[in-house]
Design a protein around this motif. Structure first.
Motif, PDB file in Angstrom:
ATOM      1  N   UNK A   1       1.979   9.364  -5.828  1.00 48.49           N
ATOM      2  CA  UNK A   1       2.487  10.703  -5.515  1.00 48.49           C
ATOM      3  C   UNK A   1       3.527  11.145  -6.533  1.00 48.49           C
ATOM      4  N   UNK A   2       4.372  10.235  -6.961  1.00 54.00           N
ATOM      5  CA  UNK A   2       5.409  10.569  -7.948  1.00 54.00           C
ATOM      6  C   UNK A   2       4.790  10.877  -9.309  1.00 54.00           C
ATOM      7  N   UNK A   3       3.751  10.176  -9.681  1.00 57.48           N
ATOM      8  CA  UNK A   3       3.087  10.440 -10.954  1.00 57.48           C
ATOM      9  C   UNK A   3       2.416  11.816 -10.938  1.00 57.48           C
ATOM     10  N   UNK A   4       1.748  12.127  -9.824  1.00 62.69           N
ATOM     11  CA  UNK A   4       1.104  13.437  -9.711  1.00 62.69           C
ATOM     12  C   UNK A   4       2.150  14.548  -9.684  1.00 62.69           C
TER      13      UNK A   4
ATOM     14  N   UNK B   1      16.353   8.784  -2.948  1.00 59.30           N
ATOM     15  CA  UNK B   1      16.588   7.347  -2.785  1.00 59.30           C
ATOM     16  C   UNK B   1      15.291   6.571  -2.970  1.00 59.30           C
ATOM     17  N   UNK B   2      14.194   7.108  -2.435  1.00 54.44           N
ATOM     18  CA  UNK B   2      12.894   6.455  -2.607  1.00 54.44           C
ATOM     19  C   UNK B   2      12.490   6.462  -4.076  1.00 54.44           C
ATOM     20  N   UNK B   3      12.718   7.585  -4.753  1.00 56.13           N
ATOM     21  CA  UNK B   3      12.404   7.650  -6.190  1.00 56.13           C
ATOM     22  C   UNK B   3      13.140   6.533  -6.929  1.00 56.13           C
ATOM     23  N   UNK B   4      14.449   6.410  -6.668  1.00 58.44           N
ATOM     24  CA  UNK B   4      15.253   5.431  -7.394  1.00 58.44           C
ATOM     25  C   UNK B   4      14.934   3.988  -6.995  1.00 58.44           C
ATOM     26  N   UNK B   5      14.225   3.809  -5.921  1.00 56.94           N
ATOM     27  CA  UNK B   5      13.803   2.455  -5.561  1.00 56.94           C
ATOM     28  C   UNK B   5      12.622   2.009  -6.426  1.00 56.94           C
ATOM     29  N   UNK B   6      12.005   2.976  -7.118  1.00 64.78           N
ATOM     30  CA  UNK B   6      10.864   2.669  -7.986  1.00 64.78           C
ATOM     31  C   UNK B   6      11.190   2.848  -9.475  1.00 64.78           C
ATOM     32  N   UNK B   7      12.000   3.843  -9.802  1.00 63.21           N
ATOM     33  CA  UNK B   7      12.279   4.177 -11.204  1.00 63.21           C
ATOM     34  C   UNK B   7      13.764   4.503 -11.385  1.00 63.21           C
ATOM     35  N   UNK B   8      14.270   4.225 -12.581  1.00 60.14           N
ATOM     36  CA  UNK B   8      15.675   4.512 -12.851  1.00 60.14           C
ATOM     37  C   UNK B   8      15.909   6.010 -13.017  1.00 60.14           C
ATOM     38  N   UNK B   9      14.975   6.664 -13.682  1.00 66.97           N
ATOM     39  CA  UNK B   9      15.084   8.094 -13.955  1.00 66.97           C
ATOM     40  C   UNK B   9      13.720   8.594 -14.410  1.00 66.97           C
ATOM     41  N   UNK B  10      13.644   9.861 -14.841  1.00 65.69           N
ATOM     42  CA  UNK B  10      12.367  10.422 -15.290  1.00 65.69           C
ATOM     43  C   UNK B  10      11.860   9.684 -16.527  1.00 65.69           C
TER      44      UNK B  10
ATOM     45  N   UNK C   1       0.833  -1.207   0.000  1.00 67.83           N
ATOM     46  CA  UNK C   1       0.000   0.000   0.000  1.00 67.83           C
ATOM     47  C   UNK C   1       0.862   1.249   0.000  1.00 67.83           C
ATOM     48  N   UNK C   2       1.951   1.214   0.767  1.00 66.14           N
ATOM     49  CA  UNK C   2       2.864   2.351   0.814  1.00 66.14           C
ATOM     50  C   UNK C   2       3.519   2.570  -0.542  1.00 66.14           C
ATOM     51  N   UNK C   3       3.877   1.473  -1.212  1.00 68.38           N
ATOM     52  CA  UNK C   3       4.487   1.565  -2.535  1.00 68.38           C
ATOM     53  C   UNK C   3       3.512   2.172  -3.542  1.00 68.38           C
ATOM     54  N   UNK C   4       2.247   1.755  -3.478  1.00 64.17           N
ATOM     55  CA  UNK C   4       1.223   2.286  -4.382  1.00 64.17           C
ATOM     56  C   UNK C   4       1.053   3.788  -4.148  1.00 64.17           C
TER      57      UNK C   4
END
Length: 233
Positions: free
Chosen positions: A24-27, A56-65, A16-19
């Motif tokens: 939040x990153x998409x918005x 660090x949290x961003x990079x745990x989900x995506x490599x870059x923009x 749930x936290x990951x979702x």
């Protein structure tokens, strides 16, 4: 609580936290596109800060923009394909009945609901400052979903080049209307927009000016075949 239940609860909490983080990153991506007016100017730092997470949290989900954008677009293409297939499976008799009642094509509301629920970030990516290639991806997935079904029952002389150009015209127009709706604020409700998009497929230019225009489709198909291979004619 037994260990197995604790592990399951922890896994669900993490999911749930990951979702929430991905949402939040998409918005945040959408907001940065709107602010900068140019996707190429959006940075990981800006998106992370706006989303309230660390780099660090961003990079745990995506490599870059670019990876964030790619995952959004690939997910949209994959999930919308089946929704478009449902529309493509509609029989002409069902479609005619829907139009006569000014009702949406079966499946139309579901497709537009999907896009509206994700409209915050999809509108930004499809807008002037987003990814110019995204709309083309949507066009390709629609064509893939409807082509075989659309070719069933064709008048023989309307097949070939004329059908291919018609399909390109119709799909590009419908995707263009979808993009316009998303990027202009989605002021019309899903239901109203679904009715409009259904009706638009059967509006001829003369209808808007009180002049009915009739023409012979098979004759045009023959004409297209006749000029094939003669570009100077």
């Amino acid at each position: 609580m037994r260990p197995a239940l604790r592990e399951l609860d922890a896994a669900q909490s993490t999911d749930r936290r990951s979702v929430r983080t991905r949402s939040a990153l998409r918005d945040a991506l959408a907001a940065e596109i709107e602010e900068t007016g140019d996707l190429s100017q959006v940075t990981v730092t800006a998106v992370s800060d706006r989303a309230g997470v660390t780099r660090r949290t961003f990079y745990s989900h995506y490599r870059d923009i670019a990876d964030l954008v790619c995952q959004i677009e690939d997910e949209t293409v994959r999930e919308s394909h089946e929704l478009v297939r449902r529309i493509a499976d509609t029989r002409l008799s069902e479609l005619q009945e829907s139009i006569s009642r000014f009702e949406p094509c079966p499946g139309g509301v579901e497709l537009l609901t999907y896009f509206k629920e994700r409209g915050t970030y999809l509108s930004a990516l499809l807008g002037d400052g987003g990814d110019p290639g995204f709309a083309e991806k949507l066009t390709c997935v629609v064509r893939d979903a409807v082509r075989d079904r659309a070719s069933e029952g064709l008048v023989p002389l309307a097949s070939g080049a004329f059908f291919e150009y018609y399909l390109t015209f119709a799909i590009s127009a419908e995707v263009g209307v979808l993009v316009r709706w998303l990027t202009s604020g989605m002021h019309e409700s899903v239901e109203v927009m679904a009715r409009i998009m259904t009706a638009l497929m059967f509006v001829r230019p003369g209808d808007l000016y009180g002049r009915k225009i009739d023409f012979d489709i098979p004759a045009i198909g023959v004409g297209a075949l006749a000029t094939k291979g003669n570009p100077d004619d």
